[in-house]
Design a protein around this motif. Structure first.
Motif: not given
Length: 209
Positions: A56-67, A69-73
């Motif tokens: 799930h974490k990997r999927e979330l990071l993939r979609h955050i990158e697709r949109l 976004g900056r995950a750390e922020e």
């Protein structure tokens, strides 16, 4: 320049950031709970759940990158809800630690089912909506797995097993055993007696063949 991810136009990114924190917390909790148990079946369940949360974490990071976004922020700005209290239930002799960790995990998974169902409705991006609907189904599976195991323990239908303290193989005392029951490891041939230690069953070595 920093982005305010709490603004309405960034709703999808913010809810994914909240979810990313939850998944990281879940993965860490399952890792810790694996260290607390000596039961092979419980360990295997927790390990499987942790693997799923990591996916799930990997999927979330993939979609955050697709949109873009900056995950750390995002994770700093969009805090997740507090973890719930454990599911209530009576103690069963011999299962103090097992029931404590399983009921805590069950409460968090119940919360995740509700949350991801709500987030799938809040999301506007079709792929993000689909992602949270998938997460809700996955977490419901976690609820079922944990619930079935807890009920088996409460009904006295659970097979009391341990990793052998000598060689690491699985040893079993069968379902609903009594203190003083004996078994022997098939691999190292050491015999063990079932004892109670601070509310938990424990195998104690008493003879080597």
């Amino acid at each position: 320049m920093s982005i305010d991810y709490t603004r309405p136009e960034y709703t999808d990114l913010c809810i994914m950031g909240r979810s990313l924190i939850l998944e990281e917390m879940a993965s860490a909790r399952y890792a810790e709970h694996q260290r607390l148990t000596r039961d092979p079946a419980i360990h295997a369940l927790l390990q499987g759940l942790q693997r799923n949360e990591d996916e799930h974490k990997r999927e979330l990071l993939r979609h955050i990158e697709r949109l873009q976004g900056r995950a750390e922020e995002i994770t700093i700005q969009c805090a997740p809800p507090e973890e719930p209290d454990s599911v209530a239930g009576g103690m069963v002799p011999g299962y103090k630690t097992s029931l404590e960790i399983l009921r805590k995990d069950l409460a968090v998974e119940h919360q995740a089912v509700r949350l991801y169902g709500e987030l799938s409705l809040q999301a506007t991006d079709p792929e993000v909506k689909k992602l949270f609907a998938h997460f809700a189904r996955a977490e419901n599976g976690h609820v079922n797995g944990l619930g079935y195991l807890i009920r088996d323990i409460e009904r006295g239908k659970y097979d009391v097993s341990f990793f052998c303290p000598v060689c690491g193989w699985q040893i079993s005392f069968g379902p609903d055993p009594t203190v003083g029951a004996e078994t022997r490891c098939r691999m190292c041939h050491v015999s063990f007696r079932l004892e109670m230690v601070e509310g938990d069953f424990a195998p104690v070595e008493f003879k080597t063949l």
